[in-house]
Scaffold this motif. Structure first.
Motif, PDB file in Angstrom:
ATOM      1  N   PRO A   1      -8.071  -1.760   9.530  1.00 40.78           N
ATOM      2  CA  PRO A   1      -6.764  -1.108   9.396  1.00 40.78           C
ATOM      3  C   PRO A   1      -5.679  -1.791  10.216  1.00 40.78           C
ATOM      4  O   PRO A   1      -4.541  -1.923   9.759  1.00 40.78           O
ATOM      5  CB  PRO A   1      -7.043   0.314   9.882  1.00 40.78           C
ATOM      6  CG  PRO A   1      -8.491   0.535   9.579  1.00 40.78           C
ATOM      7  CD  PRO A   1      -9.139  -0.797   9.829  1.00 40.78           C
TER       8      PRO A   1
ATOM      9  N   SER B   1      -3.108   4.467   1.977  1.00 42.50           N
ATOM     10  CA  SER B   1      -3.146   3.902   3.329  1.00 42.50           C
ATOM     11  C   SER B   1      -4.301   2.920   3.410  1.00 42.50           C
ATOM     12  O   SER B   1      -5.087   2.769   2.471  1.00 42.50           O
ATOM     13  CB  SER B   1      -3.337   5.014   4.365  1.00 42.50           C
ATOM     14  OG  SER B   1      -4.641   5.576   4.240  1.00 42.50           O
ATOM     15  N   ALA B   2      -4.415   2.252   4.553  1.00 40.34           N
ATOM     16  CA  ALA B   2      -5.496   1.295   4.751  1.00 40.34           C
ATOM     17  C   ALA B   2      -6.843   1.981   4.897  1.00 40.34           C
ATOM     18  O   ALA B   2      -7.885   1.339   4.744  1.00 40.34           O
ATOM     19  CB  ALA B   2      -5.208   0.431   5.981  1.00 40.34           C
TER      20      ALA B   2
ATOM     21  N   ALA C   1      -4.775  -5.027   8.410  1.00 38.73           N
ATOM     22  CA  ALA C   1      -4.004  -4.750   7.196  1.00 38.73           C
ATOM     23  C   ALA C   1      -2.567  -4.355   7.523  1.00 38.73           C
ATOM     24  O   ALA C   1      -1.666  -4.549   6.707  1.00 38.73           O
ATOM     25  CB  ALA C   1      -4.672  -3.635   6.402  1.00 38.73           C
TER      26      ALA C   1
ATOM     27  N   GLU D   1     -10.889   4.611   1.477  1.00 45.85           N
ATOM     28  CA  GLU D   1     -10.422   5.829   2.122  1.00 45.85           C
ATOM     29  C   GLU D   1     -11.510   6.458   2.977  1.00 45.85           C
ATOM     30  O   GLU D   1     -12.690   6.099   2.905  1.00 45.85           O
ATOM     31  CB  GLU D   1      -9.913   6.812   1.068  1.00 45.85           C
ATOM     32  CG  GLU D   1     -10.963   7.314   0.110  1.00 45.85           C
ATOM     33  CD  GLU D   1     -10.381   8.323  -0.874  1.00 45.85           C
ATOM     34  OE1 GLU D   1      -9.360   8.954  -0.557  1.00 45.85           O
ATOM     35  OE2 GLU D   1     -10.956   8.491  -1.955  1.00 45.85           O
TER      36      GLU D   1
ATOM     37  N   TRP E   1     -13.012  -8.335   4.178  1.00 46.53           N
ATOM     38  CA  TRP E   1     -12.441  -7.054   4.598  1.00 46.53           C
ATOM     39  C   TRP E   1     -11.449  -7.267   5.732  1.00 46.53           C
ATOM     40  O   TRP E   1     -11.647  -8.123   6.597  1.00 46.53           O
ATOM     41  CB  TRP E   1     -13.547  -6.109   5.066  1.00 46.53           C
ATOM     42  CG  TRP E   1     -14.379  -5.559   3.957  1.00 46.53           C
ATOM     43  CD1 TRP E   1     -15.526  -6.097   3.459  1.00 46.53           C
ATOM     44  CD2 TRP E   1     -14.129  -4.361   3.203  1.00 46.53           C
ATOM     45  NE1 TRP E   1     -16.011  -5.311   2.429  1.00 46.53           N
ATOM     46  CE2 TRP E   1     -15.173  -4.243   2.259  1.00 46.53           C
ATOM     47  CE3 TRP E   1     -13.139  -3.390   3.240  1.00 46.53           C
ATOM     48  CZ2 TRP E   1     -15.249  -3.180   1.359  1.00 46.53           C
ATOM     49  CZ3 TRP E   1     -13.197  -2.334   2.344  1.00 46.53           C
ATOM     50  CH2 TRP E   1     -14.250  -2.234   1.416  1.00 46.53           C
TER      51      TRP E   1
ATOM     52  N   LEU F   1       0.832  -1.206   0.000  1.00 46.10           N
ATOM     53  CA  LEU F   1       0.000   0.000   0.000  1.00 46.10           C
ATOM     54  C   LEU F   1       0.865   1.254   0.000  1.00 46.10           C
ATOM     55  O   LEU F   1       0.568   2.218  -0.713  1.00 46.10           O
ATOM     56  CB  LEU F   1      -0.928  -0.009   1.216  1.00 46.10           C
ATOM     57  CG  LEU F   1      -1.984  -1.117   1.271  1.00 46.10           C
ATOM     58  CD1 LEU F   1      -2.788  -1.030   2.573  1.00 46.10           C
ATOM     59  CD2 LEU F   1      -2.918  -1.054   0.074  1.00 46.10           C
TER      60      LEU F   1
ATOM     61  N   VAL G   1      -9.514  -2.535   4.350  1.00 42.49           N
ATOM     62  CA  VAL G   1      -8.994  -2.978   3.063  1.00 42.49           C
ATOM     63  C   VAL G   1      -9.736  -4.235   2.621  1.00 42.49           C
ATOM     64  O   VAL G   1      -9.789  -5.222   3.366  1.00 42.49           O
ATOM     65  CB  VAL G   1      -7.480  -3.274   3.129  1.00 42.49           C
ATOM     66  CG1 VAL G   1      -6.960  -3.737   1.771  1.00 42.49           C
ATOM     67  CG2 VAL G   1      -6.721  -2.039   3.603  1.00 42.49           C
TER      68      VAL G   1
ATOM     69  N   PRO H   1      -8.267  -0.509  -0.771  1.00 42.70           N
ATOM     70  CA  PRO H   1      -8.403   0.243   0.488  1.00 42.70           C
ATOM     71  C   PRO H   1      -9.560   1.237   0.376  1.00 42.70           C
ATOM     72  O   PRO H   1      -9.741   1.869  -0.661  1.00 42.70           O
ATOM     73  CB  PRO H   1      -7.056   0.964   0.604  1.00 42.70           C
ATOM     74  CG  PRO H   1      -6.576   1.111  -0.802  1.00 42.70           C
ATOM     75  CD  PRO H   1      -7.127  -0.056  -1.575  1.00 42.70           C
TER      76      PRO H   1
END
Length: 500
Positions: free
Chosen positions: A280, A263-264, A283, A309, A277, A257, A268, A307
């Motif tokens: 965070p 970012s996660a 991940a 956001e 899934w 990533l 993710v 990911p």
């Protein structure tokens, strides 16, 4: 090459070797970078694949050596010549790795398929594709340049989620409707034209070619001890599109990533819309390997990484996918034809904060009912994805159940086919019967691009015609309106068809 997928490599490139300088490897460029491999017997090829435990890269991760053996035994038993079938349909909306291979290094895929076909004394090689653009043209050109036109057949199939299922692909190649068969049929026993068929995806054949070139020791020089080699991932980068990453197994997902500049976020998605899934925190600790993903409660599958956001409603995003998965079913069994659409409606109600507790219970109960009862794996995969979202986004679920929503819009970050088509209009517009409307606000959550809500939860509409890409959502919003106040009528000065 216009339309070619963006790629990234972590560590020395194998499948993407040479693409640091060239957009596409033609036959001459391919031969400069990949040596020709001597013909191997079936026994030799099975031993080669088994020595590094080469697995299919289409999602199921089935041992390739066992597939080879099963096809060879079936062909010998029936005294027929088998078929090699390359699955490059890639029905997952967030996946692009097989398209990248076909578009940029097509001869590597062909090398692997030819290697298997020669070992099996196969009658022909069939390559199933859905994309007639750059990937389709690239592999077609490669077939001609390699002098394989007489032994390799390219078959174009409709671009649907279920087209990539093995049984659906075989049916499509055989001239039937490309949907999963109602009963389990092993391609190794009866596939293309009823013949034993070696079926695997494009990356698997490319990996086979690299394995034959490097040998077991060279192949094991990167990756983990139990899962050697590299793997292709398709990473969705918000606001940028998809990037196909070649990385050694064992590399932390967080590093992948980071290299992609993301970012996660809120979580993710791993493995696509039949995947799961990761939170965070999950991940941040998981590695790119089947073993590590399984320990985290996920599966690497076809290598899809999305990911999510900040700034979007995760339940609203997942509800869009639930609607898509319900519509993408083969419609040949109750769990698909009735169960998945019902689950999608309940998930949309949960996302909208409408009877949240009841909707949440309905999603869980219906998922339990359909699991394991479908004619194919679509209901199982879809419900796994949805239930995983309820777990990872549990705080959002609580907010939607208790307060009617999380207050964030649905930005459409998860790719759903049909929402990216060109902006054509339908000739229809949304209308409200104000004598019925009670301000439930469900319509604003289902189609936020068409319906804005005022401070009291009542819809604010325009007279503009509904874009074609939002028609499905508009129809669903009208169907789900609790007060039956929302409808679709013919827009002024158009010849569209109305619907009350």
């Amino acid at each position: 090459m216009s339309g070619a997928q963006e790629i990234l490599t972590i560590g020395p490139a194998r499948l993407f070797h040479g693409l640091d300088r060239l957009q596409r490897l033609n036959l001459a460029a391919h031969r400069e970078r990949h040596r020709s491999v001597a013909r191997l017997s079936l026994r030799e090829l099975v031993a080669l694949a088994g020595e590094v435990d080469l697995r299919g890269r289409g999602g199921a991760g089935f041992p390739f050596a066992r597939k080879l053996t099963a096809v060879g035994q079936a062909a010998e038993r029936r005294n027929v010549r088998p078929v090699v079938l390359v699955n490059a349909t890639e029905g997952e909306p967030a996946s692009a790795k097989d398209k990248a291979l076909l578009a940029r290094t097509p001869h590597l895929v062909l090398d692997g398929a030819v290697l298997a076909a020669r070992a099996l004394s196969a009658r022909e090689i069939v390559i199933g594709v859905t994309d007639g653009g750059v990937p389709g043209r690239s592999i077609s050109t490669a077939i001609q340049d390699a002098g394989l036109s007489g032994s390799v057949r390219l078959v174009r199939l409709p671009e649907r989620f279920i087209t990539g299922e093995g049984g659906a692909l075989v049916r499509g190649v055989n001239g039937e409707t490309p949907i999963p068969p109602g009963r389990k049929v092993r391609a190794a026993e009866s596939g293309v034209d009823g013949l034993p068929t070696l079926l695997s995806n494009a990356e698997t054949f490319a990996q086979l070619a690299v394995l034959a070139e490097l040998g077991p020791e060279g192949y094991r020089a990167t990756g983990t001890g139990t899962e050697p080699g590299t793997v292709l991932l398709t990473v969705t980068v918000p606001g940028h599109g998809r990037v196909v990453v070649e990385t050694p197994t064992g590399v932390p997902l967080a590093e992948v990533l980071r290299r992609c500049g993301v970012s996660a976020g809120q979580g993710v998605m791993v493995g696509g819309y039949h995947g799961a899934w990761l939170s965070p925190a999950g991940a941040a600790t998981v590695a790119v390997s089947r073993e590590s993903m399984a320990e985290a409660g996920a599966a690497l599958g076809a290598g899809i990484i999305v990911p999510l956001e900040q700034g979007t409603c995760p339940l609203g995003e997942v509800a869009r996918v639930a609607d898509y998965l319900g519509a993408e079913s083969a419609g040949q069994c109750g769990p698909c034809r009735l169960g998945l659409p019902a689950i999608a409606r309940s998930f949309s109600s949960l996302a909208a904060g409408s009877d949240g507790a009841e909707a949440l219970l309905a999603v869980k109960q219906a998922s339990g009912v359909v699991r394991g009862r479908g004619a194919c794996h679509h209901p199982d995969g879809a419900t796994r994805f949805l239930l995983s979202a309820l777990d990872v986004f549990s705080e959002d679920v609580a907010a939607h159940v208790a307060g009617g929503g999380c207050g964030r819009p649905v930005r459409g970050l998860l790719p759903v086919p049909g929402e990216e088509v060109q902006e054509t209009t339908t000739g229809l517009r949304l209308t409200v019967d104000w004598s019925r409307c009670a301000g439930h606000g469900l319509c604003g959550h289902i189609v936020p691009d068409l319906v804005q809500l005022d401070g009291f939860g009542y819809p604010v509409l325009t007279d503009a015609a509904v874009p074609a890409r939002h028609l499905r959502g508009a129809l669903r919003a009208a169907d789900m309106c609790p007060a039956l106040a929302l409808g679709l009528t013919r827009a002024p000065s158009t010849a569209g068809h109305g619907r009350a």
